[in-house]
Design a protein around this motif. Sequence first.
Motif, PDB file in Angstrom:
ATOM      1  N   UNK A 346       0.826  -1.204   0.000  1.00  0.00           N
ATOM      2  CA  UNK A 346       0.000   0.000   0.000  1.00  0.00           C
ATOM      3  C   UNK A 346       0.862   1.256   0.000  1.00  0.00           C
ATOM      4  N   UNK A 347       0.375   2.272  -0.690  1.00  0.00           N
ATOM      5  CA  UNK A 347       1.018   3.584  -0.678  1.00  0.00           C
ATOM      6  C   UNK A 347      -0.043   4.644  -0.459  1.00  0.00           C
ATOM      7  N   UNK A 348       0.382   5.771   0.109  1.00  0.00           N
ATOM      8  CA  UNK A 348      -0.527   6.889   0.348  1.00  0.00           C
ATOM      9  C   UNK A 348       0.109   8.139  -0.237  1.00  0.00           C
ATOM     10  N   UNK A 349      -0.622   8.799  -1.131  1.00  0.00           N
ATOM     11  CA  UNK A 349      -0.092  10.003  -1.764  1.00  0.00           C
ATOM     12  C   UNK A 349      -0.159  11.182  -0.795  1.00  0.00           C
ATOM     13  N   UNK A 350       0.459  12.291  -1.187  1.00  0.00           N
ATOM     14  CA  UNK A 350       0.415  13.500  -0.361  1.00  0.00           C
ATOM     15  C   UNK A 350      -1.018  13.999  -0.183  1.00  0.00           C
ATOM     16  N   UNK A 351      -1.867  13.680  -1.166  1.00  0.00           N
ATOM     17  CA  UNK A 351      -3.276  14.092  -1.083  1.00  0.00           C
ATOM     18  C   UNK A 351      -4.101  13.114  -0.249  1.00  0.00           C
ATOM     19  N   UNK A 352      -3.464  12.067   0.244  1.00  0.00           N
ATOM     20  CA  UNK A 352      -4.174  11.107   1.089  1.00  0.00           C
ATOM     21  C   UNK A 352      -4.899  10.025   0.325  1.00  0.00           C
ATOM     22  N   UNK A 353      -4.523   9.778  -0.946  1.00  0.00           N
ATOM     23  CA  UNK A 353      -5.150   8.724  -1.736  1.00  0.00           C
ATOM     24  C   UNK A 353      -4.404   7.411  -1.532  1.00  0.00           C
ATOM     25  N   UNK A 354      -5.166   6.373  -1.225  1.00  0.00           N
ATOM     26  CA  UNK A 354      -4.603   5.055  -0.953  1.00  0.00           C
ATOM     27  C   UNK A 354      -4.574   4.223  -2.223  1.00  0.00           C
ATOM     28  N   UNK A 355      -3.465   3.507  -2.413  1.00  0.00           N
ATOM     29  CA  UNK A 355      -3.330   2.608  -3.555  1.00  0.00           C
ATOM     30  C   UNK A 355      -2.799   1.268  -3.070  1.00  0.00           C
ATOM     31  N   UNK A 356      -3.352   0.186  -3.641  1.00  0.00           N
ATOM     32  CA  UNK A 356      -2.911  -1.160  -3.302  1.00  0.00           C
ATOM     33  C   UNK A 356      -2.661  -1.938  -4.580  1.00  0.00           C
ATOM     34  N   UNK A 357      -1.800  -2.932  -4.505  1.00  0.00           N
ATOM     35  CA  UNK A 357      -1.604  -3.835  -5.633  1.00  0.00           C
ATOM     36  C   UNK A 357      -2.901  -4.604  -5.871  1.00  0.00           C
ATOM     37  N   UNK A 358      -3.254  -4.847  -7.137  1.00  0.00           N
ATOM     38  CA  UNK A 358      -4.509  -5.549  -7.427  1.00  0.00           C
ATOM     39  C   UNK A 358      -4.664  -6.864  -6.671  1.00  0.00           C
ATOM     40  N   UNK A 359      -3.566  -7.607  -6.484  1.00  0.00           N
ATOM     41  CA  UNK A 359      -3.665  -8.894  -5.798  1.00  0.00           C
ATOM     42  C   UNK A 359      -4.127  -8.730  -4.353  1.00  0.00           C
ATOM     43  N   UNK A 360      -3.839  -7.581  -3.746  1.00  0.00           N
ATOM     44  CA  UNK A 360      -4.237  -7.352  -2.363  1.00  0.00           C
ATOM     45  C   UNK A 360      -5.718  -7.034  -2.232  1.00  0.00           C
ATOM     46  N   UNK A 361      -6.342  -6.616  -3.334  1.00  0.00           N
ATOM     47  CA  UNK A 361      -7.756  -6.254  -3.307  1.00  0.00           C
ATOM     48  C   UNK A 361      -8.646  -7.329  -3.913  1.00  0.00           C
ATOM     49  N   UNK A 362      -8.057  -8.377  -4.474  1.00  0.00           N
ATOM     50  CA  UNK A 362      -8.860  -9.416  -5.115  1.00  0.00           C
ATOM     51  C   UNK A 362      -9.604 -10.249  -4.076  1.00  0.00           C
ATOM     52  N   UNK A 363     -10.929 -10.297  -4.210  1.00  0.00           N
ATOM     53  CA  UNK A 363     -11.776 -11.122  -3.348  1.00  0.00           C
ATOM     54  C   UNK A 363     -12.029 -12.464  -4.030  1.00  0.00           C
ATOM     55  N   UNK A 364     -12.451 -12.386  -5.282  1.00  0.00           N
ATOM     56  CA  UNK A 364     -12.659 -13.540  -6.151  1.00  0.00           C
ATOM     57  C   UNK A 364     -12.162 -13.154  -7.537  1.00  0.00           C
ATOM     58  N   UNK A 365     -11.860 -14.109  -8.404  1.00  0.00           N
ATOM     59  CA  UNK A 365     -11.507 -13.734  -9.781  1.00  0.00           C
ATOM     60  C   UNK A 365     -12.600 -12.853 -10.394  1.00  0.00           C
ATOM     61  N   UNK A 366     -12.213 -11.666 -10.810  1.00  0.00           N
ATOM     62  CA  UNK A 366     -13.179 -10.743 -11.400  1.00  0.00           C
ATOM     63  C   UNK A 366     -13.852  -9.810 -10.403  1.00  0.00           C
ATOM     64  N   UNK A 367     -13.587 -10.000  -9.101  1.00  0.00           N
ATOM     65  CA  UNK A 367     -14.214  -9.171  -8.067  1.00  0.00           C
ATOM     66  C   UNK A 367     -13.149  -8.643  -7.127  1.00  0.00           C
ATOM     67  N   UNK A 368     -13.001  -7.332  -7.084  1.00  0.00           N
ATOM     68  CA  UNK A 368     -12.001  -6.686  -6.249  1.00  0.00           C
ATOM     69  C   UNK A 368     -12.674  -5.738  -5.258  1.00  0.00           C
ATOM     70  N   UNK A 369     -12.094  -5.657  -4.074  1.00  0.00           N
ATOM     71  CA  UNK A 369     -12.554  -4.674  -3.086  1.00  0.00           C
ATOM     72  C   UNK A 369     -12.242  -3.280  -3.595  1.00  0.00           C
ATOM     73  N   UNK A 370     -13.033  -2.312  -3.134  1.00  0.00           N
ATOM     74  CA  UNK A 370     -12.825  -0.933  -3.526  1.00  0.00           C
ATOM     75  C   UNK A 370     -12.341  -0.119  -2.335  1.00  0.00           C
ATOM     76  N   UNK A 371     -11.361   0.719  -2.583  1.00  0.00           N
ATOM     77  CA  UNK A 371     -10.916   1.686  -1.597  1.00  0.00           C
ATOM     78  C   UNK A 371     -11.397   3.054  -2.075  1.00  0.00           C
ATOM     79  N   UNK A 372     -12.165   3.727  -1.237  1.00  0.00           N
ATOM     80  CA  UNK A 372     -12.786   4.990  -1.650  1.00  0.00           C
ATOM     81  C   UNK A 372     -11.948   6.157  -1.148  1.00  0.00           C
ATOM     82  N   UNK A 373     -11.305   6.843  -2.090  1.00  0.00           N
ATOM     83  CA  UNK A 373     -10.444   7.972  -1.738  1.00  0.00           C
ATOM     84  C   UNK A 373     -11.232   9.271  -1.818  1.00  0.00           C
TER      85      UNK A 373
END
Length: 373
Positions: A346-373
């Motif tokens: 995970x990384x956090x920009x100066x504006x406070x936006x969170x980013x994660x590698x896709x593999x960290x957000x994958x719940x099921x193939x084709x379904x990823x969790x969302x992080x709301x910035x």
Amino acid sequence: MPAKIIDQYDHVPETKEDLDWAELITLDLGLYEQPGGKQELVKQLEHAVRYVGFFYVKNFNISQEEIDHQFAMGREFYALPLEEKLKYHSSSDLERGQYNGYRPAGHRMLGNGVKDNVQVFNIPKFDGQHVRQQPAVVQDRIEEVEAFSRKCHTEVVEKLLRLFAILLELPDEDQLVRDHQYDVPGEDHLRYMHYKARSADDNSKVGGLYNPGHTDLGTVTLLFRQPVAALQILNSAGEWKWVRPQNGTITINTCDALTALTGGLIKSSIHRVHAPPKDQAHLDRLGVLYFARPNNHVVLDPIPNSPLLQRLGLTQNTFTELGQHLTTEEWVKVRQTQQQRRKVTSTVSKEGKYSYAPKDLEILPGLHAKIYN
């Protein structure tokens, strides 16, 4: 041997900061048993659940004394030495999507070298399927804990489920209640949650957040009044608003399983936990919450016999569009397994936006969790 007497819990003063508070409706459950009361509550509720996902309830037949005693037990648990609390923690359970018991702070990396500052202690509902060793502060008062857990379910959750059924025009207002029976196996739980105050420097590294924007995975979440301001919701205009603690209320948010069951009609509320305002920045934040979920066997397809959903064409959801027909038990396991991963990328920009590698957000193939910035 009698249980140790627990001192009274005194809530800290509310913030005096001029915050941008959300405007939320308050449902008076005192109307529930009155003639026409349910219909009146549904009228008030409809906009909140379709477009906001948050509201308050009052007059819910749980006394402030009962609530404060749960806060006191949470305080006593978190005052235990870490080595004692760790007796109720299992990292291997978390990796398998099992979340009851204790999770220490620092389990997950938020970003920029800052770990999370939240401790969680989950007590599963008393359905006979979750026999666990409990710390003495809980075990000595286990009947009281069970009574509180059951009242959350019968006095609040079941009443809301009947209102949702009326909103959906279901032929039987108890239909959703039957899918959320307390004594049938399910993943409902009571939670004591503790956020440790941290430095302004650490807060700045992670966009001022304790927990970035997300949705909950169940039906509804009950948050008992917490005067340390931190909860924020994302409104339909894309603005983050603070949620004001109101005396004599529970804050309710609607969640992912309910969204799935209603084909997206009922909004899964987007919320986050922000560092408290300046006059409360030095305070730890203790919460008491109840998470309600459908029974384990319930398939999370859109409800087929809702005339409203049929008229609106809401017959698919995120799961069914992928060819998935998940039970609640399956959904909770895959979602919790994803949530408990250690997100080292995970990384956090100066504006406070969170980013994660896709593999960290994958719940099921084709379904990823969302992080709301």
